[in-house]
Enzyme design. Structure first.
Site, short mmCIF file in Angstrom:
data_model
loop_
_atom_site.label_atom_id
_atom_site.label_comp_id
_atom_site.label_asym_id
_atom_site.label_seq_id
_atom_site.Cartn_x
_atom_site.Cartn_y
_atom_site.Cartn_z
N SER A 233 0.82 -1.22 0.00
CA SER A 233 0.00 0.00 0.00
C SER A 233 0.85 1.27 0.00
CB SER A 233 -0.96 -0.03 1.18
OG SER A 233 -1.83 1.07 1.13
N ASP B 179 -2.16 1.07 -3.81
CA ASP B 179 -3.02 -0.03 -4.25
C ASP B 179 -4.48 0.42 -4.38
OD1 ASP B 179 -3.30 0.23 -1.48
OD2 ASP B 179 -3.68 -1.89 -1.15
N ASP C 249 -3.91 6.05 -2.74
CA ASP C 249 -2.66 5.42 -2.31
C ASP C 249 -2.26 4.39 -3.37
OD1 ASP C 249 -4.63 3.54 -1.77
OD2 ASP C 249 -4.06 3.18 0.30
N ASP D 167 -6.97 1.36 -2.61
CA ASP D 167 -8.16 0.98 -1.83
C ASP D 167 -8.63 2.14 -0.95
OD1 ASP D 167 -6.06 0.86 -0.04
OD2 ASP D 167 -6.55 -1.12 0.76
#
Length: 452
Positions: free
Chosen positions: A97, A238, A236, A240
């Site tokens: 992340s 990734d 961010d 999510d």
């Protein structure tokens, strides 16, 4: 073997000393032995170490007898989507992340994309890694699986395309993976995307993508102002989590986005349950009630919120940390669905984002989350409770300490991972009171910490 990369909810650590291909292969084997999974989705983020770690992970899964469905470079939510949509036994996303670029990690789910965390299998996987392995009698196979088109179709199902009008939107992928989705989705929308730090690049030439850090916000804010955009979005690595900027380039606290999305969802569904975290609540409670919904408080953290959403069959859940969860997305968090809903609201209402948010900030001014390093967090929180509870209207311990009065309230909670205490304060339409009480609590925490 160093297993310090195993955390409460996922795996994260430095490459190669805390996470490396050899350990990844063992984790794959342990995952199959602990869960019994036969069909597993594997995806990975844009980090330079991710393809090799995903390859070793897949080899471990196959050696243990599971079939791997490789969805390649993607965001965490595509693993969630693919696992539930294609009815797989589980999914693993290789990602760290917003951690530093020399880190990597994994997020794991079981059937229906239910999270696997320390209380339901992650510790068992960690412990199993230490034991010897033998290959399964029948090795698993691997095949590529294309999920982007089904995923984009699913995303578009949350909005009424016919109600959309041209908007210009700044999108900042932070050189993470979000740009790949924007490139696919833009052909279906009447929006003009101004793309900042758009190309996936695991070297992170513009810093690690973590828009919650104030120093990472300027690129998005400046582009909004320069191009006269209707809003800015930043993700961010990734993707999510997504973060919003209004048409003036102002960063909007995630708390107010929770209320906006709850209101937008309830307008569509004509009611339903909304899950929220206990840190800041009054704005969300107000908007959910006005829209005919039922607000339910849950402990902070994705595993708690996802479970509570399933228990309550809630349509939406939101955390002020910019995680937003959706019933029709396997109760998982998505960083793409929120901005689509906000863009739809701008088109339908004809209002600016600042006009939608300003009234809420005035009605419920909030401190935002303030972190302080404290030597003995439990002792300090207990002392604060003793001092502030006598005149309180209500006290609860759903997550840390929440104390409420007629005009203001606060939540004080310990971090799960570090000796840090997190404070949030809000008031009813009285910014000066909120600021005064925030300073008062911080001073008291400091005094108690110094006193030991």
């Amino acid at each position: 073997m160093d297993l310090s990369c195993f955390k409460a909810y996922d795996l994260r650590g430095r490459v190669p000393d805390q996470l490396n291909p050899e350990l990844a292969e063992k984790i794959g084997r342990a995952y199959v032995e602990v869960t019994g999974a036969k069909k597993v989705i594997v995806g990975y983020d844009i980090r330079l170490s991710s393809p090799e770690i995903a390859e070793s992970l897949s080899n471990g899964l196959m050696a243990a007898g599971a079939d791997v469905f490789d969805i390649g470079l993607c965001g965490t939510e595509q693993v969630y989507f693919a696992t539930s949509h294609y009815k797989m036994d589980g999914g693993i996303m290789v990602t760290a992340s917003h951690n530093p670029k020399d880190h990597n990690g994994m997020k794991m789910v079981g059937p229906e994309s239910r999270p696997i965390s320390s209380d339901n299998g992650l510790n068992d996987i960690r412990d199993r890694v230490l034991e010897p392995f033998t290959d399964a009698p029948k090795q698993g196979g691997r095949e590529p699986l294309e999920v982007m088109s089904a995923y984009v179709d699913h995303l578009l199902g949350y909005i009424d395309a016919g109600s959309l009008t041209p908007l210009s939107i700044v999108c900042n992928a932070g050189n993470g993976g979000a740009g790949l989705v924007i490139d696919q989705i833009e052909q279906h929308l009447p929006f003009d995307f101004i793309k900042v730090h758009h190309q996936p690049d695991g070297h992170f030439p513009n810093g690690v993508p973590n828009p919650i850090l104030p120093e990472n916000r300027a690129a998005t804010a400046d582009a909004v102002i320069e191009h006269g955009a209707a809003m800015g979005i930043a993700w961010d690595g990734d993707y999510d989590r997504c973060f919003f900027f209004d048409e003036n380039g102002r960063f909007i606290e995630g708390y107010y986005i929770v209320g906006l999305l709850a209101d937008q969802f309830l307008r569509k569904t004509g009611g339903g349950k909304v899950i929220h975290d206990p840190r800041l609540t009054w704005n969300t409670l107000d908007l959910v009630k006005a829209a005919g919904g039922e607000a339910i408080e849950s402990k902070t953290g994705h595993a708690f919120i996802k479970q509570r959403m399933r228990d309550e069959d809630a349509i939406y859940g939101g955390e002020m940390s910019a995680h937003h969860y959706f019933r029709d997305f396997a109760y998982c968090d998505s960083g793409m669905i929120p901005w689509l809903l906000v863009a739809e609201r701008l088109c339908q209402s004809g209002q600016t984002l600042s006009s939608l948010i300003d009234a809420r900030i005035e009605a419920y001014p909030a401190s935002g989350e303030i972190n302080r390093t404290i030597d003995d967090p439990a002792k300090v929180i207990a002392a604060i409770e003793a001092k502030y509870s006598p005149d309180a209207k209500s006290i609860n311990h759903v997550d840390g300490l929440s104390i409420e009065y007629d005009k203001w309230r606060f939540n004080l909670r310990m971090s799960n991972t570090e000796p840090v205490v997190r404070l949030n304060v809000e008031s009813r339409a009285d910014k000066a009171l909120m600021e005064e009480k925030t300073e008062e609590l911080l001073a008291e925490m400091h005094r108690l910490n110094e006193a030991g």
